[in-house]
Motif scaffolding. Sequence first.
Motif, mmCIF file in Angstrom:
data_model
loop_
_atom_site.group_PDB
_atom_site.id
_atom_site.type_symbol
_atom_site.label_atom_id
_atom_site.label_comp_id
_atom_site.label_asym_id
_atom_site.label_seq_id
_atom_site.Cartn_x
_atom_site.Cartn_y
_atom_site.Cartn_z
ATOM 1 N N UNK A 264 0.830 -1.209 0.000
ATOM 2 C CA UNK A 264 0.000 0.000 0.000
ATOM 3 C C UNK A 264 0.867 1.263 0.000
ATOM 4 N N UNK A 265 1.973 1.248 0.733
ATOM 5 C CA UNK A 265 2.882 2.407 0.719
ATOM 6 C C UNK A 265 3.453 2.624 -0.677
ATOM 7 N N UNK A 266 3.797 1.528 -1.338
ATOM 8 C CA UNK A 266 4.293 1.629 -2.717
ATOM 9 C C UNK A 266 3.237 2.251 -3.628
ATOM 10 N N UNK A 267 2.000 1.801 -3.490
ATOM 11 C CA UNK A 267 0.922 2.338 -4.325
ATOM 12 C C UNK A 267 0.671 3.811 -4.029
ATOM 13 N N UNK B 173 0.111 -10.261 -7.078
ATOM 14 C CA UNK B 173 1.456 -9.906 -7.534
ATOM 15 C C UNK B 173 1.639 -8.388 -7.446
ATOM 16 N N UNK B 174 2.684 -7.909 -6.768
ATOM 17 C CA UNK B 174 2.852 -6.461 -6.588
ATOM 18 C C UNK B 174 2.931 -5.676 -7.896
ATOM 19 N N UNK B 175 3.606 -6.230 -8.895
ATOM 20 C CA UNK B 175 3.702 -5.528 -10.172
ATOM 21 C C UNK B 175 2.334 -5.405 -10.833
ATOM 22 N N UNK C 240 -2.657 -2.202 -12.099
ATOM 23 C CA UNK C 240 -4.099 -1.974 -11.953
ATOM 24 C C UNK C 240 -4.386 -0.700 -11.181
ATOM 25 N N UNK C 241 -3.626 -0.469 -10.132
ATOM 26 C CA UNK C 241 -3.822 0.731 -9.315
ATOM 27 C C UNK C 241 -3.613 1.998 -10.146
ATOM 28 N N UNK C 242 -2.553 2.031 -10.936
ATOM 29 C CA UNK C 242 -2.293 3.219 -11.750
ATOM 30 C C UNK C 242 -3.357 3.414 -12.821
ATOM 31 N N UNK C 243 -3.845 2.310 -13.405
ATOM 32 C CA UNK C 243 -4.928 2.443 -14.376
ATOM 33 C C UNK C 243 -6.176 3.022 -13.705
#
Length: 203
Positions: free
Chosen positions: A4-7, A180-182, A187-190
């Motif tokens: 979540x921090x990465x996102x 999978x984190x990648x 998906x998060x960025x989309x």
Amino acid sequence: MSLSERLHTVGRPLVDEQLAHPTVAGIAGGDLDERTFASWLEQDYLYLLDYVRVFARLAWQAPPAHLESLIDLAHSTLHEELELHRSLSAEFGADLDGASKGPVCRAYTSWLIAAAADYGEGLAAVYPCMWGYSTLGAELAERAAAAGPRYRRWIETYSDPGFAELTRHVAGMLEESGVDPERAEELFLQGMRFEVDFWTVPE
């Protein structure tokens, strides 16, 4: 760094884009044209109806520990968030029953429903809306002294500490899902890009 921090790190520039968008800036300043907000309400109402369906689809796949949470999210979206839109629609002249999806709403909801076919990927797809609105709500609450009572109601809904807590809970569910984190980041960025585009309402 947690998932979540990465996102949140990769998503922050897209939150800034939303804060700079004329529709969001108009809500914060209280000078947004009411017809624009009415059109946005119509699109978001249709979006949220499908958001309920997405939570229901995720609940069907959820581990027992998170089944109740997803059912509760579907219920609160249906009976609280949509009720806010119905209430605001009367004030701003939105036609919720007669509205039809614009291109962004149609693309976003179709993408969400498809992503929800997989539990972990579906959580990554719904997280941008929750985290984005929670972040926007908190920041707008700090700068929206001029928003006026009607726009302030909208801001207060998404700056509510309870909504922030729900967002953190979904982040925890996402991290436990084993996605999978990648793929989650993709998906998060989309989803965040859809969130930016959603503020430009159909004419």
